[in-house]
Design a protein around this motif. Structure first.
Motif, mmCIF file in Angstrom:
data_model
loop_
_atom_site.group_PDB
_atom_site.id
_atom_site.type_symbol
_atom_site.label_atom_id
_atom_site.label_comp_id
_atom_site.label_asym_id
_atom_site.label_seq_id
_atom_site.Cartn_x
_atom_site.Cartn_y
_atom_site.Cartn_z
ATOM 1 N N GLU A 10 0.824 -1.198 0.000
ATOM 2 C CA GLU A 10 0.000 0.000 0.000
ATOM 3 C C GLU A 10 0.869 1.262 0.000
ATOM 4 O OE1 GLU A 10 -4.069 -0.307 2.080
ATOM 5 O OE2 GLU A 10 -2.643 -1.164 3.508
ATOM 6 N N PHE A 11 0.388 2.302 -0.585
ATOM 7 C CA PHE A 11 0.903 3.665 -0.617
ATOM 8 C C PHE A 11 2.435 3.741 -0.609
ATOM 9 C CE2 PHE A 11 0.391 8.241 1.168
ATOM 10 C CZ PHE A 11 0.557 8.754 -0.098
ATOM 11 N N VAL A 12 3.061 4.153 0.510
ATOM 12 C CA VAL A 12 4.506 4.372 0.514
ATOM 13 C C VAL A 12 5.248 3.080 0.215
ATOM 14 C CG1 VAL A 12 6.487 5.042 1.914
ATOM 15 C CG2 VAL A 12 4.354 6.347 2.079
ATOM 16 N N GLY A 13 4.879 2.008 0.878
ATOM 17 C CA GLY A 13 5.561 0.746 0.644
ATOM 18 C C GLY A 13 5.439 0.275 -0.792
ATOM 19 N N ARG A 14 4.266 0.461 -1.369
ATOM 20 C CA ARG A 14 4.077 0.042 -2.761
ATOM 21 C C ARG A 14 4.925 0.891 -3.701
ATOM 22 N NH1 ARG A 14 0.225 -3.320 -4.861
ATOM 23 N NH2 ARG A 14 0.168 -3.363 -7.140
ATOM 24 N N ALA A 15 4.982 2.206 -3.448
ATOM 25 C CA ALA A 15 5.792 3.079 -4.300
ATOM 26 C C ALA A 15 7.265 2.699 -4.227
ATOM 27 C CB ALA A 15 5.595 4.533 -3.891
ATOM 28 N N VAL A 16 7.753 2.394 -3.037
ATOM 29 C CA VAL A 16 9.151 1.977 -2.885
ATOM 30 C C VAL A 16 9.390 0.665 -3.618
ATOM 31 C CG1 VAL A 16 10.919 1.236 -1.238
ATOM 32 C CG2 VAL A 16 9.463 3.211 -0.696
ATOM 33 N N THR A 17 8.473 -0.276 -3.461
ATOM 34 C CA THR A 17 8.608 -1.571 -4.121
ATOM 35 C C THR A 17 8.626 -1.424 -5.637
ATOM 36 O OG1 THR A 17 7.508 -2.692 -2.281
ATOM 37 C CG2 THR A 17 7.548 -3.835 -4.387
ATOM 38 N N GLU A 18 7.719 -0.626 -6.170
ATOM 39 C CA GLU A 18 7.668 -0.451 -7.620
ATOM 40 C C GLU A 18 8.903 0.269 -8.143
ATOM 41 O OE1 GLU A 18 3.958 1.257 -8.832
ATOM 42 O OE2 GLU A 18 2.868 -0.620 -8.447
ATOM 43 N N GLU A 19 9.419 1.230 -7.385
ATOM 44 C CA GLU A 19 10.639 1.918 -7.805
ATOM 45 C C GLU A 19 11.822 0.951 -7.826
ATOM 46 O OE1 GLU A 19 13.482 4.650 -8.957
ATOM 47 O OE2 GLU A 19 11.300 4.793 -9.075
ATOM 48 N N ALA A 20 11.924 0.104 -6.811
ATOM 49 C CA ALA A 20 13.019 -0.868 -6.775
ATOM 50 C C ALA A 20 12.917 -1.858 -7.926
ATOM 51 C CB ALA A 20 13.015 -1.603 -5.436
ATOM 52 N N ARG A 21 11.709 -2.317 -8.220
ATOM 53 C CA ARG A 21 11.540 -3.237 -9.336
ATOM 54 C C ARG A 21 11.887 -2.567 -10.664
ATOM 55 N NH1 ARG A 21 12.438 -7.239 -10.119
ATOM 56 N NH2 ARG A 21 10.813 -7.768 -11.640
ATOM 57 N N ALA A 22 11.535 -1.280 -10.802
ATOM 58 C CA ALA A 22 11.865 -0.560 -12.030
ATOM 59 C C ALA A 22 13.366 -0.444 -12.232
ATOM 60 C CB ALA A 22 11.231 0.838 -12.002
ATOM 61 N N ARG A 23 14.117 -0.514 -11.147
ATOM 62 C CA ARG A 23 15.579 -0.460 -11.217
ATOM 63 C C ARG A 23 16.200 -1.830 -11.460
ATOM 64 N NH1 ARG A 23 17.576 3.948 -6.689
ATOM 65 N NH2 ARG A 23 15.968 5.507 -7.124
ATOM 66 N N GLY A 24 15.361 -2.851 -11.492
ATOM 67 C CA GLY A 24 15.875 -4.199 -11.687
ATOM 68 C C GLY A 24 16.363 -4.863 -10.422
#
Length: 328
Positions: A10-24
């Motif tokens: 959710e919210f902050v945690g999801r944004a961090v997770t998606e950013e990390a995945r976008a970085r590979g």
């Protein structure tokens, strides 16, 4: 990089997770299983509030841990102790609420803090967040990064502040707009927060940072006018001075989200010193991007944003707003 996200759905945690995945990055999400995690992650289940709730974290090693916990500090203490020997860096998403009242305009990271304990099993928001900071530092020392966030908005928001304004303005008609129109606001887009904490942890930064954009990155006027433009609404913003709004018995922040009249609470929320985090690389996207992307996300959900059950609902009843508008 290997990231362990405590939360992540959710919210902050999801944004961090998606950013990390976008970085590979390789991402492990530890959560209670109430929401689906983002695709491409390893999901571990557990409940930090029960005995042996961290059992799923017994094996494994990570470069960075990000923890968004907003409950009793003892849960941060237990997780940080368990992971101290198997993780390189611990990022705790804290809050500028940890500063002792009153927090004057321009307060930096060296301001006085509330009294708190890392072993506490309860407390108000300020003391549990400060207790979480102490717990992270006790286990990780200078490998603990304390991200003292201010107002957070953007896609996935589950508090309801910007979603309420977007839905209200999309409905059209006269809108009670609390002034002054040029009132400076201070906030951070959740995606800018995610980018900065991963960059900072990757560079080995530790200690406390006021993680919020510059004061006046936008104004109340620009924010609401952008909502009108993005939604394509015929809404008419009726700018009303703070004295009139308060005299009508309207609660700032809760009934009119984001807005606070000039004064002590405004200084605390919208006037913090941010030179340290800006020097450490924080970059904030234009408010138009934040509003447009939040509207796109909200529209895809049919206008119904998720809501955290531990937070009160925000926003003003339509009949009450109409009544106030008839009198101003």
């Amino acid at each position: 990089m290997r990231l362990l996200m405590l939360g992540g759905t959710e919210f902050v945690g999801r944004a961090v997770t998606e950013e990390a995945r976008a970085r590979g990055w390789e991402v492990t999400v530890f959560h209670r299983g109430r929401h689906d995690p983002p695709p491409g992650v390893t999901a571990l289940h557990g409940d930090r509030t029960v005995p042996d709730g961290l059992a799923a974290l017994a094996p494994g090693a990570w470069d960075i841990v990000v923890d968004t916990w907003s409950g009793p500090p003892s849960a941060v203490r237990d997780a940080a102790r368990l992971l101290a020997g198997r993780a390189g860096h611990y990022v705790y998403i804290s809050s500028r609420s940890v500063y002792a009242d009153p927090a004057p305009a321009g307060l930096d990271e060296n301001g006085p803090l509330v009294d708190a304990s890392p072993d506490a099993d309860d407390g108000d928001y300020a003391t549990i967040k400060r207790g979480g900071e102490l717990a992270a530092c006790a286990a990780f020392g200078d490998r603990a990064l304390l991200a003292r966030a201010g107002l957070i908005i953007g896609p996935y928001e589950n508090i309801g502040r910007l979603p309420w304004w977007l839905n209200r303005i999309a409905r059209g008609g006269p809108v009670l707009a609390p002034g002054p129109r040029d009132l400076p606001l201070q906030y951070i887009d959740v995606r800018d927060l995610a980018q900065w904490v991963l960059d900072a942890a990757g560079r080995g930064l530790g200690g406390a940072y006021n993680l919020v954009g510059a004061r006046g990155h936008t104004t109340m006027g620009e924010l609401l006018e952008t909502c009108v433009r993005v939604t394509g609404s015929d809404a008419e913003l009726r700018w009303t001075d703070p004295e009139t709004v308060l005299a009508a018995g309207i609660e700032p922040w809760s009934e009119l989200p984001i807005w606070l009249p000039p004064g002590e609470l405004y200084d605390m929320m919208h006037s913090g010193a941010v030179s340290k985090v800006l020097a450490a690389g924080l970059r904030c996207r234009p408010v138009a991007d934040t509003v447009a992307d939040t509207w796109s996300w909200l529209s895809a959900l049919g206008g119904v944003a998720p809501h955290r059950p531990d937070r009160p609902s925000v926003g003003m009843d339509a009949e009450r707003e109409a009544e106030v508008l008839r009198r101003v």
